[in-house]
Scaffold this motif. Structure first.
Motif, PDB file in Angstrom:
ATOM      1  N   ARG A   1       3.484  10.659   1.905  1.00 34.28           N
ATOM      2  CA  ARG A   1       3.650   9.428   2.689  1.00 34.28           C
ATOM      3  C   ARG A   1       3.733   8.263   1.709  1.00 34.28           C
ATOM      4  O   ARG A   1       2.736   7.610   1.408  1.00 34.28           O
ATOM      5  CB  ARG A   1       2.471   9.253   3.651  1.00 34.28           C
ATOM      6  CG  ARG A   1       2.716   8.190   4.723  1.00 34.28           C
ATOM      7  CD  ARG A   1       1.546   8.179   5.690  1.00 34.28           C
ATOM      8  NE  ARG A   1       1.669   7.137   6.686  1.00 34.28           N
ATOM      9  CZ  ARG A   1       0.731   6.876   7.593  1.00 34.28           C
ATOM     10  NH1 ARG A   1      -0.369   7.605   7.619  1.00 34.28           N
ATOM     11  NH2 ARG A   1       0.898   5.920   8.471  1.00 34.28           N
TER      12      ARG A   1
ATOM     13  N   THR B   1       2.001   3.695   2.933  1.00 33.79           N
ATOM     14  CA  THR B   1       0.848   4.063   3.740  1.00 33.79           C
ATOM     15  C   THR B   1       0.949   3.609   5.181  1.00 33.79           C
ATOM     16  O   THR B   1       0.550   4.326   6.098  1.00 33.79           O
ATOM     17  CB  THR B   1      -0.435   3.492   3.100  1.00 33.79           C
ATOM     18  OG1 THR B   1      -0.499   3.927   1.737  1.00 33.79           O
ATOM     19  CG2 THR B   1      -1.670   3.984   3.826  1.00 33.79           C
ATOM     20  N   ASN B   2       1.478   2.411   5.407  1.00 34.31           N
ATOM     21  CA  ASN B   2       1.500   1.873   6.773  1.00 34.31           C
ATOM     22  C   ASN B   2       2.777   2.224   7.536  1.00 34.31           C
ATOM     23  O   ASN B   2       3.017   1.720   8.623  1.00 34.31           O
ATOM     24  CB  ASN B   2       1.318   0.347   6.744  1.00 34.31           C
ATOM     25  CG  ASN B   2       2.437  -0.363   5.997  1.00 34.31           C
ATOM     26  OD1 ASN B   2       3.370   0.279   5.531  1.00 34.31           O
ATOM     27  ND2 ASN B   2       2.333  -1.663   5.869  1.00 34.31           N
TER      28      ASN B   2
ATOM     29  N   GLU C   1       4.354   5.037   9.428  1.00 35.39           N
ATOM     30  CA  GLU C   1       4.076   6.340  10.022  1.00 35.39           C
ATOM     31  C   GLU C   1       5.308   7.238   9.998  1.00 35.39           C
ATOM     32  O   GLU C   1       5.206   8.445   9.825  1.00 35.39           O
ATOM     33  CB  GLU C   1       3.589   6.158  11.471  1.00 35.39           C
ATOM     34  CG  GLU C   1       3.217   7.458  12.179  1.00 35.39           C
ATOM     35  CD  GLU C   1       2.100   8.205  11.490  1.00 35.39           C
ATOM     36  OE1 GLU C   1       2.161   9.457  11.469  1.00 35.39           O
ATOM     37  OE2 GLU C   1       1.176   7.555  10.947  1.00 35.39           O
TER      38      GLU C   1
ATOM     39  N   ASP D   1      10.278  -2.024   2.616  1.00 34.85           N
ATOM     40  CA  ASP D   1       9.158  -1.809   1.691  1.00 34.85           C
ATOM     41  C   ASP D   1       9.584  -0.950   0.509  1.00 34.85           C
ATOM     42  O   ASP D   1       9.211  -1.221  -0.640  1.00 34.85           O
ATOM     43  CB  ASP D   1       7.980  -1.148   2.416  1.00 34.85           C
ATOM     44  CG  ASP D   1       7.205  -2.140   3.271  1.00 34.85           C
ATOM     45  OD1 ASP D   1       7.392  -3.352   3.068  1.00 34.85           O
ATOM     46  OD2 ASP D   1       6.425  -1.712   4.135  1.00 34.85           O
TER      47      ASP D   1
ATOM     48  N   GLU E   1       0.850  -1.195   0.000  1.00 32.95           N
ATOM     49  CA  GLU E   1       0.000   0.000   0.000  1.00 32.95           C
ATOM     50  C   GLU E   1       0.883   1.241   0.000  1.00 32.95           C
ATOM     51  O   GLU E   1       1.643   1.471   0.931  1.00 32.95           O
ATOM     52  CB  GLU E   1      -0.901  -0.002   1.234  1.00 32.95           C
ATOM     53  CG  GLU E   1      -2.076  -0.969   1.152  1.00 32.95           C
ATOM     54  CD  GLU E   1      -3.070  -0.579   0.059  1.00 32.95           C
ATOM     55  OE1 GLU E   1      -3.285   0.631  -0.132  1.00 32.95           O
ATOM     56  OE2 GLU E   1      -3.592  -1.479  -0.609  1.00 32.95           O
ATOM     57  N   ASN E   2       0.790   2.030  -1.057  1.00 33.79           N
ATOM     58  CA  ASN E   2       1.672   3.186  -1.134  1.00 33.79           C
ATOM     59  C   ASN E   2       0.993   4.384  -1.785  1.00 33.79           C
ATOM     60  O   ASN E   2       0.030   4.262  -2.536  1.00 33.79           O
ATOM     61  CB  ASN E   2       2.947   2.820  -1.903  1.00 33.79           C
ATOM     62  CG  ASN E   2       2.640   2.150  -3.233  1.00 33.79           C
ATOM     63  OD1 ASN E   2       2.120   2.790  -4.128  1.00 33.79           O
ATOM     64  ND2 ASN E   2       2.938   0.857  -3.346  1.00 33.79           N
TER      65      ASN E   2
END
Length: 475
Positions: free
Chosen positions: A403, A406-407, A409, A425, A186-187
Motif C-alpha cells: 500500500r 497509506t491513506n 484505500e 500523491d 504518509e507512504n
C-alpha cells in the motif's frame, strides 16, 4: 483467525448496508437450517472450518451426510484444500461437491496444486498473475543459499547468512526513511523480517540455530570485515542476478529487474554496526536480550534488547513449543517487566506499521490467515520440496501485500501503476525527488532459503497455467 476476519468483514458490511448478513455456527446451529425464518433484507449463512467436515461426526467434526440438506447448499470455500495428505484432501473436496450438488460450489485459492483443482479453475489470479497486474511487491529470490545451517558449515558461515538477512532489512528500512524525509505524504510500511523454520523444539532446531546467531550479532560478536564481506556478497548478488521471479516491466514488457545503481550501492556500503543495532534491535548499542510472555497468550515469546525501550522480536509457535523454549531460557535474567499484561498478541500487533517488532520467528503458525503490508525479507530455513508447495506460496503471500500511499484505500498497487494512473500523491512523491530505485526496493520481497532450488521449483510451478477442456457430467 480467518474466521475472525470473515466475521469482522460481515460486521463492516452490516454497518453500511440495509441488507444484513446473519452468520451462524454450522455445528451449534445445525438444527435451525429448516426452521430459521427468512426475513426481508436478511441473508443467513452458516460457517465452519472446512477441515472439520469429515466422513463421520465426532466431537468437533461434522459428518458430511449430517449436513447434507438435500444438496441445497451454496458453498464458498476459502483455502479449503487442506489435509494431512493428498488422499484426505481429495476426499474432502468430494464431500463439498456432494453437499452442493443441487446448489453451487465456489472454491477460491491462490495456491491450488492438484490437477483436478487447476483444471476446473474458472479464473486464474494466482501469485504470478496477481503481481503482473501490479498488485503486491516484486519477488527477489537470492542466489545465495543459507547452506550455513547444515552441520558441515562453520559457525562463521552460519552467522553470515543471518547477517545478510539483517542487511537486507536495514537496507529497506533506510530507504523507507529516505522516502519519508523527502515527502510529507504518509507512504509505505515499516519493513519486517519473517523467518520460517522447519523445526522449532529440539536442542539443535533450525529456530534455535537462527536465534543463537541473532543473539551473537546483537551482542556485537561480528567484525567489521564480517560486515564488509556480507555487504560485498549482497552487492555482487544484486549486480549479477537482477531479475525478479515473476512479472514484466509495465513500460518495456521486458522481464522485470531490480534496479541497482550507485545510490543503492552507497546505501549498502554505508551500513554500519550501529545501523544494525538500531534498525533491527531498536537499540543504539550492542547488548543482550530480555524476554517475556504475554498474559493469556500461550504461543508467543517477546524479546527486547536491554538498551531499548520496545520489543524487537516475537517467536510465534505452538504452546508446547513455547513451554520448551521457556525451559531453554530459564537461566536468563528476569524477563523485562515480568509477564506482559496485554490482552492482544504481539504477533497480531506486529502487522501494524507503528509496531516496534522487526523480526517474526516461527513455523507453520503464521504462514496464513494474517494480513499485513510489512514483510520485506523472508528467510526459509530447511523448507522446500514437493510437500512444501502450498506452505511456501501461502507464506510468500503473507509478504507481497502493498500500500504505497497509506491513506489511499484503493491504491494497493506498486507506485509505477499509481503514477501512470495519474494519482496526485504518487506524482507528488516522484516530484519530491524520490528515486525510482528506492521505490523499487521497498516494493520488493527479498527471499532467502536453505533450499533455493526447491524454492525456485515451487515458484516455477506457479508459472505453469494450462488451458484444458474438462468434461463435467451432471447426474
Amino acid at each position: 483467525f480467518l474466521m475472525e476476519q470473515i466475521r469482522s468483514t460481515i460486521d463492516k458490511f452490516n454497518s453500511n448496508s440495509q441488507q444484513k448478513i446473519i452468520w451462524h455456527n454450522l455445528k451449534d446451529d445445525l438444527n435451525t437450517i429448516d426452521t430459521i425464518p427468512q426475513r426481508p433484507n436478511e441473508i443467513n449463512i452458516y460457517m465452519y472450518k472446512s477441515g472439520n467436515i469429515v466422513e463421520q461426526t465426532k466431537q468437533k467434526e461434522l459428518g458430511y451426510e449430517e449436513i447434507d440438506n438435500n444438496g441445497n447448499w451454496y458453498v464458498l470455500l476459502d483455502e479449503a484444500h487442506k489435509g494431512s495428505g493428498i488422499t484426505e484432501e481429495q476426499k474432502r473436496q468430494k464431500f463439498f461437491s456432494i453437499i452442493s450438488r443441487n446448489g453451487y460450489l465456489f472454491n477460491f485459492s491462490a495456491t491450488l496444486t492438484q490437477p483436478e483443482d487447476i483444471r476446473t479453475t474458472v479464473f486464474n489470479f494466482n501469485l504470478p498473475e496477481f503481481l503482473k497486474k501490479g498488485y503486491g511487491k516484486n519477488l527477489y529470490l537470492a542466489q545465495q543459499q543459507a547452506l550455513a545451517f547444515r552441520n558441515d558449515f562453520s559457525a562463521n558461515d552460519k552467522r553470515k547468512i543471518v547477517l545478510q538477512s539483517l542487511i537486507y532489512l536495514v537496507l529497506v528500512k533506510k530507504i523507507k526513511e529516505e522516502i519519508k524525509n523527502k515527502t510529507n505524504i504518509e507512504n509505505y510500511h515499516n519493513p519486517l523480517l519473517v523467518t520460517f523454520v522447519n523445526t522449532v523444539q529440539t536442542d539443535d532446531s533450525d529456530l534455535e540455530i537462527f536465534f543463537q546467531y541473532l543473539r551473537q550479532i546483537s551482542s556485537g560478536k561480528f567484525t567489521a570485515n564480517d560486515l564488509k564481506d556480507a555487504k560485498k556478497d549482497i552487492i555482487k548478488e544484486l549486480e549479477d542476478n537482477p531479475e525478479f521471479v515473476f512479472g514484466s516491466d509495465p513500460v518495456t514488457n521486458e522481464p522485470a529487474k531490480i534496479l541497482f545503481n550507485s545510490n543503492i550501492k552507497k546505501i549498502i556500503n554505508g551500513i554500519k554496526k550501529q545501523d544494525i543495532f538500531q534498525n533491527v534491535f531498536n537499540s543504539p548499542t550492542k547488548g543482550s536480550w530480555e524476554w517475556s510472555t504475554i498474559h493469556g497468550i500461550d504461543d508467543e515469546l517477546v524479546f527486547q534488547h536491554k538498551g531499548a525501550n520496545e520489543p524487537f522480536a516475537v517467536i510465534h509457535i505452538g504452546s508446547s513449543g513455547i513451554d520448551k523454549w521457556k525451559e531453554k531460557l530459564a537461566d536468563w535474567k528476569l524477563p523485562f517487566g515480568g509477564e506482559i499484561q496485554d490482552t492482544k498478541s504481539y504477533f497480531e500487533q506486529a502487522s501494524e506499521d507503528k509496531n516496534s517488532v522487526n523480526i517474526l520467528m516461527g513455523s507453520q503458525k503464521f504462514h496464513e490467515g494474517w494480513d499485513t503490508n510489512r514483510p520485506n525479507v523472508m528467510i526459509f530455513i530447511n523448507i522446500g520440496g514437493e510437500d512444501a508447495k502450498k506452505y511456501v506460496i501461502q507464506a510468500i503471500g503473507r509478504g507481497v501485500r502493498i500500500r504505497p500511499i497509506t491513506n489511499l484505500e484503493s491504491g494497493r498497487k506498486r507506485m509505477i501503476y499509481l503514477h501512470r494512473d495519474q494519482n496526485s500523491d504518487a506524482q507528488q512523491i516522484i516530484k519530491n525527488g524520490v528515486d525510482w530505485s528506492e521505490i523499487n526496493y521497498i516494493e520488493t520481497l527479498f527471499i532467502l532459503g536453505t533450499k533455493r532450488k526447491n524454492l525456485q521449483s515451487i515458484l516455477d510451478f506457479q508459472k505453469l497455467t494450462k488451458e484444458e477442456q474438462v468434461e463435467i457430467k451432471l447426474e
